[in-house]
Design a protein around this motif. Structure first.
Motif, PDB file in Angstrom:
ATOM      1  N   HIS A   1       0.808  -1.123  -0.118  1.00 25.86           N
ATOM      2  CA  HIS A   1       0.022   0.037  -0.032  1.00 25.86           C
ATOM      3  C   HIS A   1       0.860   1.336   0.029  1.00 25.86           C
ATOM      4  O   HIS A   1       0.649   2.033  -0.975  1.00 25.86           O
ATOM      5  CB  HIS A   1      -0.890   0.069   1.381  1.00 25.86           C
TER       6      HIS A   1
ATOM      7  N   HIS B   1       1.917   4.611  -2.344  1.00 23.57           N
ATOM      8  CA  HIS B   1       1.720   6.157  -2.485  1.00 23.57           C
ATOM      9  C   HIS B   1       3.243   6.745  -2.883  1.00 23.57           C
ATOM     10  O   HIS B   1       3.309   7.996  -3.433  1.00 23.57           O
ATOM     11  CB  HIS B   1       1.909   6.456  -0.943  1.00 23.57           C
TER      12      HIS B   1
ATOM     13  N   GLU C   1      -4.808   7.812  -2.246  1.00 22.24           N
ATOM     14  CA  GLU C   1      -5.121   6.681  -1.874  1.00 22.24           C
ATOM     15  C   GLU C   1      -5.395   5.658  -3.027  1.00 22.24           C
ATOM     16  O   GLU C   1      -5.503   4.580  -2.758  1.00 22.24           O
ATOM     17  CB  GLU C   1      -6.355   7.041  -1.047  1.00 22.24           C
TER      18      GLU C   1
ATOM     19  N   SER D   1      -2.425   4.024  -3.895  1.00 25.97           N
ATOM     20  CA  SER D   1      -2.009   2.969  -2.839  1.00 25.97           C
ATOM     21  C   SER D   1      -2.658   1.657  -2.933  1.00 25.97           C
ATOM     22  O   SER D   1      -2.434   0.510  -2.820  1.00 25.97           O
ATOM     23  CB  SER D   1      -1.918   3.614  -1.428  1.00 25.97           C
TER      24      SER D   1
END
Ligand code: MG
Length: 497
Positions: A267, A271, A297, A300
């Motif tokens: 995740h 980013h 977001e 990610s």
């Protein structure tokens, strides 16, 4: 050169000291989470507060504001130059909206409310926190009044976190989620073929071994460890960028349930990649960096959900996990895949799976909306929370810690932030579908760790634009539409049915 206009050049020269303060402040923030001894917090907060006042002072200096206004009137600026003006005008507007006494009151209330929240959560005593939540909501409404809005005060708060986002946008998004994902969840639970739990959740691991796994995964992704990037450890994983050439992610090791550390590393990599793939020519300028929380977001979540939770990824990383967690030898890559894709209604948002996650956000959105737009008081909230939880996920919290006291966000005064999580989740599925149209052998590429074309695609469609365009415009330009929940619903159906 992207910046040619002399006024823009002058702006960027002056902007450099503001950039330097942001740079320093990011280093302090990273250090606070990763290295700082716990009692350093008092001095660190003062230092951060002083730095942010200094950057605000530079940003709002009449000479600087005049230059930005002057640039705003110039015709024929290129898109990069217009982007600089757009970002700075927005920042100046936000930073100049609040009178100093208000900023002081807000920051004091936040600190007090956070301390009270911690105590209330420990003692499971909501009544202690309720008056502070009312104060926070009152301040949020006043903030909305200072910022201004067309329709609802909540719109002004949403816009702070996701430029251009409105209450109606979020309502439309969640209507679709409620209408389509709720029956899907019910069906998954009824049919019982998707695991609700998995023995791998209980398997313990050694931290050093799991570190090796995470580093191997990041190497497969081409994360420039040591050159332009780092991986560290912190209680709450996050990504920060000091600039284009220094991007840092963190993860955490709990010693069991290894998918948590793996998926959180994947995740945060998403980013980080957004920041690493920015256009070099934007360095030191306000258009360097991801455009909004929601779009960030989406990057990610794309790596976490679309890649990290795929069958091909499970196959790819199975050998390295098996090598470092011997018990995994008892399981197949297919087991690993289902372990990564458990569906289980639960109370805690941060532990939620892909199917139930958005309901946690929907619940918070509904409560924030009625508090800000309709003035519902904090004492009425726990009951509303529990009712809504039962309606959406079929479970009812047994205490406040499982319910309304679980997140720190409200105590921090962050109202209107939660919806950006759902935007990211929905958008990641949308981006996944567009990408698979352009890269038909996407799955094969993941299986073979050929991530370059995937990264290149993301660079071309999203990353290289930095913050030139507001989020909605970026999406329209690159994809011809804004956030459409339909893609996410399709994604879940194809995965789980
Ligand atoms: Mg994130």
């Amino acid at each position: 050169m992207v910046f040619e206009n002399p006024v823009i050049k002058e702006i960027l020269e002056k902007y450099r000291r503001i950039w330097a303060i942001y740079h320093a402040s990011s280093v302090l923030g990273w250090d606070m989470e990763v290295n700082m001894p716990s009692e350093g917090i008092g001095e660190r907060s003062v230092a951060q507060g002083e730095l942010s006042m200094l950057s605000q002072k530079f940003l709002l200096e009449p000479e600087f504001v005049e230059l930005v206004n002057k640039a705003d009137g110039i015709e024929g600026l290129n898109e990069y130059e217009s982007g600089v003006v757009r970002v700075l005008k927005r920042e100046i507007k936000i930073q100049s909206s609040f009178p100093p006494e208000f900023v002081k009151e807000l920051s004091e209330t936040r600190s007090r409310a956070t301390a009270v929240w911690k105590e209330a959560r420990e003692k499971d005593d909501y009544d202690k926190f309720a008056p502070w939540l009312d104060k926070i909501m009152d301040l949020a409404k006043r903030a909305a009044d200072y910022l201004g809005y067309d329709k609802y005060p909540y719109d002004a708060l949403l816009d702070l976190f996701e430029e251009g986002l409105t209450t109606e946008d979020v309502e439309r998004m969640f209507e679709k989620i409620e209408k389509d994902v709720k029956p899907l969840l019910d069906r998954i639970l009824e049919e019982g073929e998707v695991p609700k739990e998995h023995p791998l959740e209980k398997v313990k691991y050694e931290r050093e071994k799991m570190e090796k796994v995470n580093i191997r995964i990041l190497e497969l992704f081409g994360y420039p460890l040591g050159k332009r990037a780092r991986l560290d450890v912190s209680p709450h994983p996050f990504t920060t960028e000091f600039g284009l050439k220094d991007v840092r992610i963190t993860t955490r090791y709990e010693g069991f349930d290894f998918r948590r550390t793996i998926l959180s590393t994947v995740h945060e990599f998403g980013h980080a990649l957004y920041e690493l793939q920015q256009d070099e020519r934007f360095m030191f300028s306000p258009i360097l960096g991801g455009v909004s929380l929601g779009v960030h977001e989406s990057q990610s979540r794309f790596w976490e959900n679309i890649i990290g939770r795929s069958k091909e990824f499970a196959e790819l990383i199975y050998p390295v996990i098996k090598e470092n967690v011997p018990e995994v030898a008892k399981y197949t890559p297919e087991d690993l895949y289902w372990y990564f894709n458990i569906v289980r209604p639960d109370f805690i948002r941060v532990e939620a799976d892909m199917v139930t996650y958005n309901f946690h956000i929907l619940l918070r959105f509904k409560l924030e909306k009625i508090m800000v737009n309709e003035g519902i008081k904090a004492k009425e909230l726990p009951e509303l929370w529990n009712e809504e939880m039962e309606k959406l996920l079929g479970i009812r919290p047994k205490n406040y810690g499982e319910g309304i006291l679980q997140d720190i966000h409200w105590a921090h005064g962050t109202i209107g932030y939660f919806p950006t999580y759902s935007i990211g989740t929905l958008l990641s599925a949308q981006i996944g579908e567009y990408m698979k149209r352009d890269i038909p052998d996407f799955q094969e590429k993941v299986r073979n760790a050929e991530f370059s074309p995937i990264k290149e695609w993301l660079r071309e469609k999203v990353h290289k634009y930095g913050s030139i365009y507001p989020p909605k415009e970026l999406l329209r330009r690159s994809f011809g539409e804004e956030v459409e929940p339909e893609y996410f619903v399709r994604y879940l159906k194809s995965k789980y049915l």
